[in-house]
Design a protein around this motif. Sequence first.
Motif, PDB file in Angstrom:
ATOM      1  N   VAL A 145       0.865  -1.183   0.000  1.00 43.92           N
ATOM      2  CA  VAL A 145       0.000   0.000   0.000  1.00 43.92           C
ATOM      3  C   VAL A 145       0.898   1.228   0.000  1.00 43.92           C
ATOM      4  O   VAL A 145       1.679   1.447   0.933  1.00 43.92           O
ATOM      5  CB  VAL A 145      -0.936   0.014   1.224  1.00 43.92           C
ATOM      6  N   LEU A 146       0.800   2.011  -1.062  1.00 41.19           N
ATOM      7  CA  LEU A 146       1.683   3.159  -1.262  1.00 41.19           C
ATOM      8  C   LEU A 146       0.862   4.429  -1.275  1.00 41.19           C
ATOM      9  O   LEU A 146      -0.056   4.574  -2.079  1.00 41.19           O
ATOM     10  CB  LEU A 146       2.432   2.992  -2.591  1.00 41.19           C
ATOM     11  N   ASN A 147       1.180   5.358  -0.364  1.00 46.71           N
ATOM     12  CA  ASN A 147       0.465   6.634  -0.382  1.00 46.71           C
ATOM     13  C   ASN A 147       1.312   7.698  -1.083  1.00 46.71           C
ATOM     14  O   ASN A 147       2.481   7.491  -1.392  1.00 46.71           O
ATOM     15  CB  ASN A 147       0.068   7.079   1.029  1.00 46.71           C
ATOM     16  N   TYR A 148       0.715   8.852  -1.313  1.00 46.13           N
ATOM     17  CA  TYR A 148       1.378   9.860  -2.133  1.00 46.13           C
ATOM     18  C   TYR A 148       2.555  10.536  -1.430  1.00 46.13           C
ATOM     19  O   TYR A 148       3.480  11.009  -2.084  1.00 46.13           O
ATOM     20  CB  TYR A 148       0.354  10.884  -2.608  1.00 46.13           C
ATOM     21  N   SER A 149       2.536  10.593  -0.122  1.00 45.89           N
ATOM     22  CA  SER A 149       3.689  11.176   0.578  1.00 45.89           C
ATOM     23  C   SER A 149       4.922  10.293   0.400  1.00 45.89           C
ATOM     24  O   SER A 149       6.045  10.791   0.281  1.00 45.89           O
ATOM     25  CB  SER A 149       3.366  11.350   2.068  1.00 45.89           C
ATOM     26  N   ALA A 150       4.719   8.979   0.356  1.00 48.91           N
ATOM     27  CA  ALA A 150       5.836   8.060   0.123  1.00 48.91           C
ATOM     28  C   ALA A 150       6.374   8.217  -1.292  1.00 48.91           C
ATOM     29  O   ALA A 150       7.595   8.202  -1.516  1.00 48.91           O
ATOM     30  CB  ALA A 150       5.388   6.623   0.369  1.00 48.91           C
ATOM     31  N   ILE A 151       5.483   8.369  -2.267  1.00 49.45           N
ATOM     32  CA  ILE A 151       5.909   8.578  -3.652  1.00 49.45           C
ATOM     33  C   ILE A 151       6.743   9.843  -3.769  1.00 49.45           C
ATOM     34  O   ILE A 151       7.786   9.872  -4.432  1.00 49.45           O
ATOM     35  CB  ILE A 151       4.684   8.653  -4.580  1.00 49.45           C
ATOM     36  N   LEU A 154      10.272   9.223  -2.443  1.00 45.43           N
ATOM     37  CA  LEU A 154      11.055   8.352  -3.318  1.00 45.43           C
ATOM     38  C   LEU A 154      11.528   9.103  -4.565  1.00 45.43           C
ATOM     39  O   LEU A 154      12.682   8.972  -4.978  1.00 45.43           O
ATOM     40  CB  LEU A 154      10.222   7.137  -3.728  1.00 45.43           C
ATOM     41  N   VAL A 155      10.639   9.900  -5.155  1.00 44.39           N
ATOM     42  CA  VAL A 155      10.986  10.642  -6.363  1.00 44.39           C
ATOM     43  C   VAL A 155      12.067  11.684  -6.072  1.00 44.39           C
ATOM     44  O   VAL A 155      13.027  11.843  -6.839  1.00 44.39           O
ATOM     45  CB  VAL A 155       9.736  11.299  -6.970  1.00 44.39           C
ATOM     46  N   ASP A 156      11.924  12.387  -4.968  1.00 49.06           N
ATOM     47  CA  ASP A 156      12.922  13.398  -4.615  1.00 49.06           C
ATOM     48  C   ASP A 156      14.283  12.759  -4.326  1.00 49.06           C
ATOM     49  O   ASP A 156      15.331  13.366  -4.589  1.00 49.06           O
ATOM     50  CB  ASP A 156      12.452  14.207  -3.404  1.00 49.06           C
ATOM     51  N   THR A 157      14.291  11.553  -3.800  1.00 49.03           N
ATOM     52  CA  THR A 157      15.550  10.872  -3.491  1.00 49.03           C
ATOM     53  C   THR A 157      16.361  10.599  -4.757  1.00 49.03           C
ATOM     54  O   THR A 157      17.597  10.722  -4.752  1.00 49.03           O
ATOM     55  CB  THR A 157      15.288   9.550  -2.748  1.00 49.03           C
ATOM     56  N   VAL A 158      15.702  10.249  -5.856  1.00 50.41           N
ATOM     57  CA  VAL A 158      16.425   9.966  -7.098  1.00 50.41           C
ATOM     58  C   VAL A 158      16.624  11.225  -7.946  1.00 50.41           C
ATOM     59  O   VAL A 158      17.166  11.152  -9.052  1.00 50.41           O
ATOM     60  CB  VAL A 158      15.709   8.883  -7.945  1.00 50.41           C
ATOM     61  N   LEU A 216       6.243   4.339 -13.315  1.00 52.00           N
ATOM     62  CA  LEU A 216       6.984   3.350 -12.535  1.00 52.00           C
ATOM     63  C   LEU A 216       8.206   2.848 -13.301  1.00 52.00           C
ATOM     64  O   LEU A 216       9.292   2.678 -12.733  1.00 52.00           O
ATOM     65  CB  LEU A 216       6.072   2.181 -12.166  1.00 52.00           C
ATOM     66  N   ILE A 217       8.039   2.618 -14.603  1.00 50.63           N
ATOM     67  CA  ILE A 217       9.152   2.159 -15.431  1.00 50.63           C
ATOM     68  C   ILE A 217      10.227   3.235 -15.525  1.00 50.63           C
ATOM     69  O   ILE A 217      11.431   2.953 -15.412  1.00 50.63           O
ATOM     70  CB  ILE A 217       8.646   1.760 -16.830  1.00 50.63           C
ATOM     71  N   ASN A 218       9.829   4.498 -15.703  1.00 51.58           N
ATOM     72  CA  ASN A 218      10.794   5.597 -15.774  1.00 51.58           C
ATOM     73  C   ASN A 218      11.508   5.797 -14.446  1.00 51.58           C
ATOM     74  O   ASN A 218      12.688   6.155 -14.418  1.00 51.58           O
ATOM     75  CB  ASN A 218      10.096   6.885 -16.202  1.00 51.58           C
ATOM     76  N   PHE A 219      10.790   5.589 -13.350  1.00 52.47           N
ATOM     77  CA  PHE A 219      11.421   5.685 -12.033  1.00 52.47           C
ATOM     78  C   PHE A 219      12.520   4.631 -11.903  1.00 52.47           C
ATOM     79  O   PHE A 219      13.620   4.908 -11.422  1.00 52.47           O
ATOM     80  CB  PHE A 219      10.379   5.491 -10.930  1.00 52.47           C
ATOM     81  N   LYS A 220      12.230   3.410 -12.341  1.00 51.00           N
ATOM     82  CA  LYS A 220      13.217   2.337 -12.279  1.00 51.00           C
ATOM     83  C   LYS A 220      14.432   2.684 -13.136  1.00 51.00           C
ATOM     84  O   LYS A 220      15.574   2.480 -12.730  1.00 51.00           O
ATOM     85  CB  LYS A 220      12.575   1.028 -12.731  1.00 51.00           C
ATOM     86  N   ARG A 221      14.204   3.229 -14.334  1.00 50.13           N
ATOM     87  CA  ARG A 221      15.315   3.616 -15.209  1.00 50.13           C
ATOM     88  C   ARG A 221      16.188   4.682 -14.552  1.00 50.13           C
ATOM     89  O   ARG A 221      17.415   4.610 -14.617  1.00 50.13           O
ATOM     90  CB  ARG A 221      14.762   4.134 -16.540  1.00 50.13           C
ATOM     91  N   LYS A 222      15.541   5.664 -13.921  1.00 45.94           N
ATOM     92  CA  LYS A 222      16.305   6.731 -13.273  1.00 45.94           C
ATOM     93  C   LYS A 222      17.134   6.175 -12.123  1.00 45.94           C
ATOM     94  O   LYS A 222      18.304   6.535 -11.942  1.00 45.94           O
ATOM     95  CB  LYS A 222      15.339   7.806 -12.754  1.00 45.94           C
ATOM     96  N   LEU A 223      16.553   5.284 -11.348  1.00 42.42           N
ATOM     97  CA  LEU A 223      17.269   4.701 -10.223  1.00 42.42           C
ATOM     98  C   LEU A 223      18.477   3.905 -10.702  1.00 42.42           C
ATOM     99  O   LEU A 223      19.531   3.927 -10.062  1.00 42.42           O
ATOM    100  CB  LEU A 223      16.331   3.808  -9.409  1.00 42.42           C
ATOM    101  N   ALA A 234      15.995   1.505  -1.003  1.00 47.89           N
ATOM    102  CA  ALA A 234      15.575   0.244  -0.378  1.00 47.89           C
ATOM    103  C   ALA A 234      15.178   0.469   1.074  1.00 47.89           C
ATOM    104  O   ALA A 234      14.214  -0.127   1.567  1.00 47.89           O
ATOM    105  CB  ALA A 234      16.698  -0.785  -0.475  1.00 47.89           C
ATOM    106  N   ASN A 235      15.904   1.333   1.769  1.00 48.10           N
ATOM    107  CA  ASN A 235      15.548   1.644   3.159  1.00 48.10           C
ATOM    108  C   ASN A 235      14.181   2.313   3.233  1.00 48.10           C
ATOM    109  O   ASN A 235      13.377   2.021   4.127  1.00 48.10           O
ATOM    110  CB  ASN A 235      16.608   2.553   3.780  1.00 48.10           C
ATOM    111  N   GLN A 236      13.915   3.222   2.296  1.00 49.42           N
ATOM    112  CA  GLN A 236      12.621   3.894   2.287  1.00 49.42           C
ATOM    113  C   GLN A 236      11.501   2.904   1.956  1.00 49.42           C
ATOM    114  O   GLN A 236      10.427   2.946   2.556  1.00 49.42           O
ATOM    115  CB  GLN A 236      12.639   5.034   1.270  1.00 49.42           C
TER     116      GLN A 236
END
Length: 307
Positions: A145-151, A154-158, A216-223, A234-236
Amino acid sequence: MLHNWIRWIFYGFVCFVSLAFGTLLGMMQVSPFVKYHVQDFFGIGPANPFEGRDELFILLLGCDENRAPRGKVLDQWARTDSIHLIRLDFKNNAIGMMQIPRDTVVEVPGYRPMRINALHVLAGPEATAQGVEILTGIRPERIIVLNYSAIKQLVDTVGGVEVFIEKRMKYRDRAGELDIDFKPGRILLDGQHAVAYLRYRNDDDFHRGRRQQEFLINFKRKLMTQPEKIAEIANQVLKIVSTSFKENEIHHLSKFISGVPSNRFKHGILPVQDAGGYDLKPITSKLDDALIESGLKTPSPRTVSSR
């Protein structure tokens, strides 16, 4: 003099090694994933808990919030703004993903027929997983279960995620307190704008699902361009999925996902049709082909040869 010089060099070397080793030990205490990577390097890491398995099905629920005007959460479980069934295909080193339109009507035993996104509000993620199983014939083993604050975090981290905006996206999201306004073109989204992009609702559920999957695919590519960030991500993720996955499982899943090439990602949508009043109903005759196209099912040799 020469002996003194050698002694000082040796002393400096010992200090450097001690500092580096101490830093590494400290990082291992802070991050379990640094510990696992170090253990893997020396060949003493724990066994892969998914060794010998062909696949793992995960239900990913992106949750909205039912909020009063002042921001108070009203319900125990928020609305599922997006529903994706994911297959980690260990055998073929591939990943499949199917969007379940949130307005799809399903009847779960013990409940009246309702849109699948309402199940989470009434009975939580397990009821939603039951609904997904009824619609697809696949029972997800784990639920995230993923909420928008977590997203956003995660996005800001990468350092943001790049997407291509096909058309003007202008919308006032009152529930999320967002003024969404994107112009066509390629753009780098930070966490806040990524949330706005994913929440945009001024089109149908099919376009929203496709955007979310491609994001999601673009996030994986950026990471994958920043391997030094994998442990932090991974910690997050561990904080988000701690009730569904153990540390060691997350470590091995992150290794698997990072090793899957982009051309082995498949994504699609549950085939549905209009049922009136904005409700949707599944088209069962098209389900098998949709599962194959989404990567949730491996076609039989006979099916492949006939295509």
